[in-house]
Design a protein around this motif. Structure first.
Motif, PDB file in Angstrom:
ATOM      1  N   ASP A 382     142.433 -13.778  47.030  1.00 20.20           N
ATOM      2  CA  ASP A 382     143.764 -14.053  46.495  1.00 20.20           C
ATOM      3  C   ASP A 382     143.834 -13.540  45.066  1.00 20.20           C
ATOM      4  O   ASP A 382     142.812 -13.220  44.440  1.00 20.20           O
ATOM      5  CB  ASP A 382     144.067 -15.553  46.542  1.00 20.20           C
ATOM      6  N   GLU A 384     145.633 -14.555  41.323  1.00 18.09           N
ATOM      7  CA  GLU A 384     146.416 -15.393  40.423  1.00 18.09           C
ATOM      8  C   GLU A 384     147.096 -14.491  39.393  1.00 18.09           C
ATOM      9  O   GLU A 384     146.585 -13.419  39.059  1.00 18.09           O
ATOM     10  CB  GLU A 384     145.525 -16.415  39.707  1.00 18.09           C
ATOM     11  N   ASN A 389     146.626 -18.822  34.121  1.00 14.40           N
ATOM     12  CA  ASN A 389     146.273 -19.335  35.449  1.00 14.40           C
ATOM     13  C   ASN A 389     144.807 -19.106  35.821  1.00 14.40           C
ATOM     14  O   ASN A 389     144.415 -19.342  36.973  1.00 14.40           O
ATOM     15  CB  ASN A 389     147.189 -18.723  36.504  1.00 14.40           C
ATOM     16  N   THR A 392     143.596 -22.408  36.977  1.00 13.79           N
ATOM     17  CA  THR A 392     143.972 -22.682  38.367  1.00 13.79           C
ATOM     18  C   THR A 392     142.990 -22.032  39.324  1.00 13.79           C
ATOM     19  O   THR A 392     142.540 -22.639  40.306  1.00 13.79           O
ATOM     20  CB  THR A 392     145.394 -22.155  38.644  1.00 13.79           C
ATOM     21  N   GLY A 393     142.640 -20.780  39.037  1.00  9.08           N
ATOM     22  CA  GLY A 393     141.693 -20.075  39.882  1.00  9.08           C
ATOM     23  C   GLY A 393     140.325 -20.719  39.883  1.00  9.08           C
ATOM     24  O   GLY A 393     139.686 -20.856  40.939  1.00  9.08           O
ATOM     25  N   ARG A 396     140.238 -23.738  42.033  1.00 11.82           N
ATOM     26  CA  ARG A 396     140.154 -23.370  43.457  1.00 11.82           C
ATOM     27  C   ARG A 396     138.716 -23.037  43.847  1.00 11.82           C
ATOM     28  O   ARG A 396     138.275 -23.347  44.965  1.00 11.82           O
ATOM     29  CB  ARG A 396     141.086 -22.203  43.746  1.00 11.82           C
ATOM     30  N   VAL A 409     142.393 -12.442  38.681  1.00  9.16           N
ATOM     31  CA  VAL A 409     143.563 -12.836  37.892  1.00  9.16           C
ATOM     32  C   VAL A 409     144.160 -11.575  37.271  1.00  9.16           C
ATOM     33  O   VAL A 409     143.476 -10.865  36.515  1.00  9.16           O
ATOM     34  CB  VAL A 409     143.189 -13.847  36.791  1.00  9.16           C
TER      35      VAL A 409
END
Length: 413
Positions: A382, A384, A389, A392-393, A396, A409
């Motif tokens: 994925d 980011e 962020n 956030t990563g 995860r 990112v």
């Protein structure tokens, strides 16, 4: 006018602001804090370049270091090990790079915050910087730098693999042994110069067992090992990763073993390969490294007896001892375990950023491998968006959401 322009020296810099956005770690077990007006790092010496960050590749150490309070030399601290972006400043007209080149910057030198990835502009040694071919995106480029360095040094230094026949690759063991030993960092000098003897070096047809085959470092290790003609046994969680790995053009092993029951995995490794497996690499930690050590030692004997599974013994005159084996731990080695007949190795990562000949050999080789399509970047799980962020990563990753690939990112341009 035309003649005047053609004789002008290349520009040493594009427009670079005085300040930038970065992430700062202020203490253990804290999230990284966004700072909007931090000074852009300055180049020092002729071997450095400045890269405008496009995409950051996240690595497990980025969350493990603050959570467990290690590999943080100072506070506040800038983290991040790899990024892709554009060259925006060079130190010298003789640089092999030019302004605007698309590159990967690989930051194994975690003690120099100028080189950290969690910032809009990062410094990199030119011998730690990889030119990206047009066929590789910024996002793909941000996934493979650290894993490539770890895999290459494990294979080349700890196992002695010679890649001279693979895209004109390096024989790193030969390179380092021709360097003044005083130029090799003292804490990795013994591993570098004496870790493996010439007659023990891995050769085409030798077996390598990789425990933790879903890791990015395992991905690059398997790819490079296969290019060198080694046979690979991958020990991995088959339910999660077996189908993907077994169908993958670049990382499909010769033998896949389910890691769900570690003792059973050791038995399968022994039954199928026995003491033919001379090399093991663990990507997970001390416990699995201990299991892999058992797989390398179980059934090994100084006598030339029959191998497990009913195979005949090595014939008389075999040039290397069938009892010798080598275990490489990327994240740790077993303590206090019996290691008779097995040499334990830690990967000398420092060579990459402290010995220019090693760094240059590896980054220019990676450029050729990517250009020729011989190495494939790991799968991107994925993306980011935005420096803010990164936290956030990392959350995860802490929560186990990112397996079998990379989370990256992308910074706003």
């Amino acid at each position: 006018m035309s003649a005047s322009l053609s004789s002008s020296p290349p520009p040493l810099s594009s427009a670079v602001p005085e300040t930038q956005r970065i992430l700062l770690l202020h203490g253990p077990r804290q999230p990284y804090k966004l700072v909007e007006d931090y000074p852009v790092p300055k180049l020092q010496g002729d071997a450095e370049v400045l890269v405008k960050t496009n995409t950051i590749g996240l690595n497990p150490i980025d969350w493990k270091a603050p959570d467990y309070n290690f590999a943080i030399p100072e506070l506040p601290y800038i983290s991040g090990r790899e990024l892709s972006g554009d060259i925006c400043q060079i130190s010298s007209e003789s640089s092999r790079f030019k302004i605007g080149d698309r590159v990967i910057a690989i930051s194994t030198d975690y003690r120099d915050p100028r080189k950290a990835a969690y910032q809009s502009y990062a410094v990199s040694f030119d011998f730690n910087t990889v030119r990206l071919p047009a066929r590789i995106s910024y996002e793909e480029g941000s996934t493979l730098g650290v894993a490539f360095v770890a895999a290459s040094l494990a294979l080349c230094i700890c196992m002695g693999v010679d890649f001279s026949d693979v895209a004109d690759g390096p024989d790193l063991l030969k390179i380092v042994k021709e360097i003044d030993p005083a130029l090799i960092p003292e804490d990795v000098r013994a591993e570098t110069l004496h870790g493996i003897s010439d007659d023990e070096r891995a050769r085409p047809g030798d077996w390598l067992a990789v425990w933790g085959g879903s890791a990015t470092s395992a991905n690059l290790t398997v790819q490079l090992a296969r290019l060198a003609g080694l046979k690979v046994a991958t020990i991995v969680d088959s339910a999660r990763h077996g189908l993907r790995i077994s169908n993958h053009k670049f990382i499909r092993p010769d033998l896949m073993i389910d890691s769900h029951d570690p003792q059973r995995a050791v038995q399968i490794l022994q039954h199928n390969i026995g003491d033919e497996v001379r090399f093991g690499l663990d990507t997970r930690g001390k416990d699995t490294a201990a299991m892999l050590l058992e797989g390398l030692t179980k059934g090994r004997s100084t006598s030339n007896s029959a191998a497990p599974g009913g195979r005949p013994p090595s014939p008389p005159g075999t040039p290397r001892s069938s009892t010798s084996a080598h275990l490489i731990g990327l994240t740790g080695l077993p303590k206090g375990a019996a290691t008779e007949g097995v040499t334990l190795h830690s990967v000398p990562i420092k060579l990459f950023h402290e010995v220019p000949a090693v760094g240059h050999a590896l980054v220019t080789w990676l450029e050729r491998l990517l250009e020729q399509g011989l190495v494939s970047p790991p799968e991107i799980i994925d993306i980011e968006e935005g420096l803010e962020n990164v936290n956030t990563g990392l959350d995860r990753m802490r929560n186990g959401e990112i397996r079998g690939g990379k989370l990256v990112v992308r910074l706003a341009n």
